[in-house]
Design a protein around this motif. Sequence first.
Motif, short mmCIF file in Angstrom:
data_model
loop_
_atom_site.label_atom_id
_atom_site.label_comp_id
_atom_site.label_asym_id
_atom_site.label_seq_id
_atom_site.Cartn_x
_atom_site.Cartn_y
_atom_site.Cartn_z
N PHE A 26 -0.13 6.84 -9.64
CA PHE A 26 1.25 6.65 -10.38
C PHE A 26 1.69 5.59 -10.60
O PHE A 26 1.37 4.49 -9.69
CB PHE A 26 2.21 7.72 -9.93
N LYS A 27 2.53 5.42 -11.70
CA LYS A 27 3.08 4.22 -11.86
C LYS A 27 4.18 3.87 -10.86
O LYS A 27 4.91 4.46 -10.50
CB LYS A 27 3.73 4.00 -13.28
N GLY A 28 4.16 2.61 -10.18
CA GLY A 28 5.10 2.36 -9.06
C GLY A 28 4.57 2.70 -7.70
O GLY A 28 5.35 2.64 -6.89
N GLY A 29 3.19 3.02 -7.74
CA GLY A 29 2.79 3.74 -6.66
C GLY A 29 2.11 2.31 -5.75
O GLY A 29 2.18 1.43 -6.15
N GLY A 30 1.62 2.97 -4.62
CA GLY A 30 0.79 1.95 -3.79
C GLY A 30 -0.53 1.39 -4.49
O GLY A 30 -0.71 2.07 -5.40
N THR A 31 -0.84 0.21 -3.96
CA THR A 31 -1.97 -0.30 -4.60
C THR A 31 -3.32 -0.04 -3.46
O THR A 31 -3.11 -0.05 -2.30
CB THR A 31 -1.92 -1.78 -4.48
N ILE A 32 -4.40 0.50 -4.20
CA ILE A 32 -5.56 0.79 -3.43
C ILE A 32 -6.18 -0.45 -2.96
O ILE A 32 -6.60 -1.09 -3.80
CB ILE A 32 -6.39 1.87 -4.23
N GLU A 86 0.90 -1.10 0.13
CA GLU A 86 0.04 0.06 -0.10
C GLU A 86 0.89 1.25 -0.09
O GLU A 86 2.07 1.04 0.05
CB GLU A 86 -0.83 -0.10 1.15
N ARG A 87 0.16 2.45 0.05
CA ARG A 87 0.93 3.45 -0.24
C ARG A 87 2.02 4.08 0.77
O ARG A 87 3.07 4.20 0.54
CB ARG A 87 -0.04 4.69 -0.15
#
Length: 209
Positions: A83-89, A53-54
């Motif tokens: 954003f690409k490479g960011g956390g998963t919601i 996650e974030r």
Amino acid sequence: MEVKVLDINGKETGRTVTLSDSVFAIEPNNHAVYLDVKQYLANQRQGTHKSKERNEVTGSTRKIKKQKGTGTARAGSVKNPLFKGGGTIFGPRPRSYSFKLNKNLKRLARKSALAIKAKESNLVVLEDFNFETPNTKNFINVLKALGLENKKSLFVLGDTNKNVYLSSRNLKASNVVTSSELNTYAIINANSLVVMEGALEGIEENLSK
């Protein structure tokens, strides 16, 4: 319900056994079977899936760009889920998929599965047998004699028989269990159910409680 007893050569022995109507001849409860199979498959899941996650993604916390005047949406971190490479919601987290069923329902499910096999004439009663040593070829010969060589089959033994179990272990389509290990999924998953004569008493005793 009377069923003829066969030998390992697939021939009639001249004897019959009487199957308990309260176990093998009930009106199948399909929903009970569904729930028991669902529980069995749920218990096979490891549930170790995990996404970051974030707050778990590696990245700078520096503000990417100024708040105003860029003509684009404001953004405060490269770890933003957008954003690409960011956390998963709302990503998957480790959890157990198991759930409880009461004993009476599980017993009903197993009896229903056995009744389905008996009704479809996919239940065979075989006289007790043993191998001197583990031998896959001997087990294959038994399958051929019963016409189950290329079909999914479940053999139910009265007691643990190491030689028979080891003889079947290399065959993906065949499974060997004892009467105490019998479960709804194994019964339904098999095309044919082969019950040893010595296992009938244990099955009826376990399911008539």
